[in-house]
Scaffold this motif. Sequence first.
Motif, short mmCIF file in Angstrom:
data_model
loop_
_atom_site.label_atom_id
_atom_site.label_comp_id
_atom_site.label_asym_id
_atom_site.label_seq_id
_atom_site.Cartn_x
_atom_site.Cartn_y
_atom_site.Cartn_z
N ARG A 64 0.84 -1.21 0.00
CA ARG A 64 0.00 0.00 0.00
C ARG A 64 0.87 1.25 0.00
O ARG A 64 0.61 2.20 -0.73
CB ARG A 64 -0.93 -0.02 1.22
CG ARG A 64 -1.86 1.17 1.31
CD ARG A 64 -2.91 1.12 0.21
NE ARG A 64 -3.83 2.24 0.38
CZ ARG A 64 -4.17 3.06 -0.60
NH1 ARG A 64 -3.76 2.85 -1.83
NH2 ARG A 64 -4.98 4.07 -0.38
N ILE A 81 -2.67 9.15 5.31
CA ILE A 81 -3.62 8.28 4.61
C ILE A 81 -3.75 6.95 5.33
O ILE A 81 -4.86 6.46 5.57
CB ILE A 81 -3.20 8.08 3.14
CG1 ILE A 81 -3.39 9.38 2.36
CG2 ILE A 81 -3.97 6.92 2.49
CD1 ILE A 81 -2.75 9.39 0.99
N GLU A 85 -7.02 5.33 7.02
CA GLU A 85 -7.51 4.02 6.60
C GLU A 85 -7.62 3.07 7.79
O GLU A 85 -8.58 2.30 7.90
CB GLU A 85 -6.59 3.43 5.53
CG GLU A 85 -6.71 4.11 4.19
CD GLU A 85 -5.75 3.59 3.13
OE1 GLU A 85 -5.95 3.95 1.96
OE2 GLU A 85 -4.82 2.82 3.46
N ASP A 86 -6.63 3.12 8.69
CA ASP A 86 -6.67 2.27 9.88
C ASP A 86 -7.87 2.64 10.77
O ASP A 86 -8.56 1.77 11.29
CB ASP A 86 -5.38 2.39 10.68
CG ASP A 86 -4.18 1.75 9.98
OD1 ASP A 86 -4.38 0.98 9.01
OD2 ASP A 86 -3.04 2.04 10.39
N ASN A 88 -10.64 4.07 9.81
CA ASN A 88 -11.84 3.66 9.09
C ASN A 88 -12.08 2.16 9.27
O ASN A 88 -13.21 1.72 9.51
CB ASN A 88 -11.70 4.03 7.62
CG ASN A 88 -12.98 3.86 6.85
OD1 ASN A 88 -14.01 3.48 7.38
ND2 ASN A 88 -12.92 4.15 5.56
#
Length: 109
Positions: A64, A81, A85-86, A88
Amino acid sequence: MPDPAPGPLPPAGQAVYAISVAAELAGVGIQTLRLYEQHGLVSPARSAGGTRRYSRADLARLARVSALASQGINLAGIARILELEDANAALRETNNALATHRSHRPNSH
C-alpha cells in the motif's frame, strides 16, 4: 531428491520474514524499509536479539505504501492516509460487531 511441498503460509500477523526477504517480497530496498519504519509507516516485530521480523500483514502494508508513493504522495501524506484508513477499518469492525450483536438480540416489543 525433490524439495518437500511447502506448508501453509504463516498467519498474517505472525512476523517471520527477515528484512532482506521482506524487501525482496515488497520490491523495495532494505534502506527504504528502514526509512518507512523511521516514518512510522510500518512497525516490524523484533526478535529477542533485536532483528526486524516482518509479517504478511506488514508486506500488505508495504504494498500500500509503495502504491501511494508511486502516485507521488510524500511520506507524511502516506502516513496520514494510512492513519485514516486504519481508523476507518477500526470503525467498520466496531459497526459490524454492533450490527451482529443487535441482530442476535431478541425483540423486546
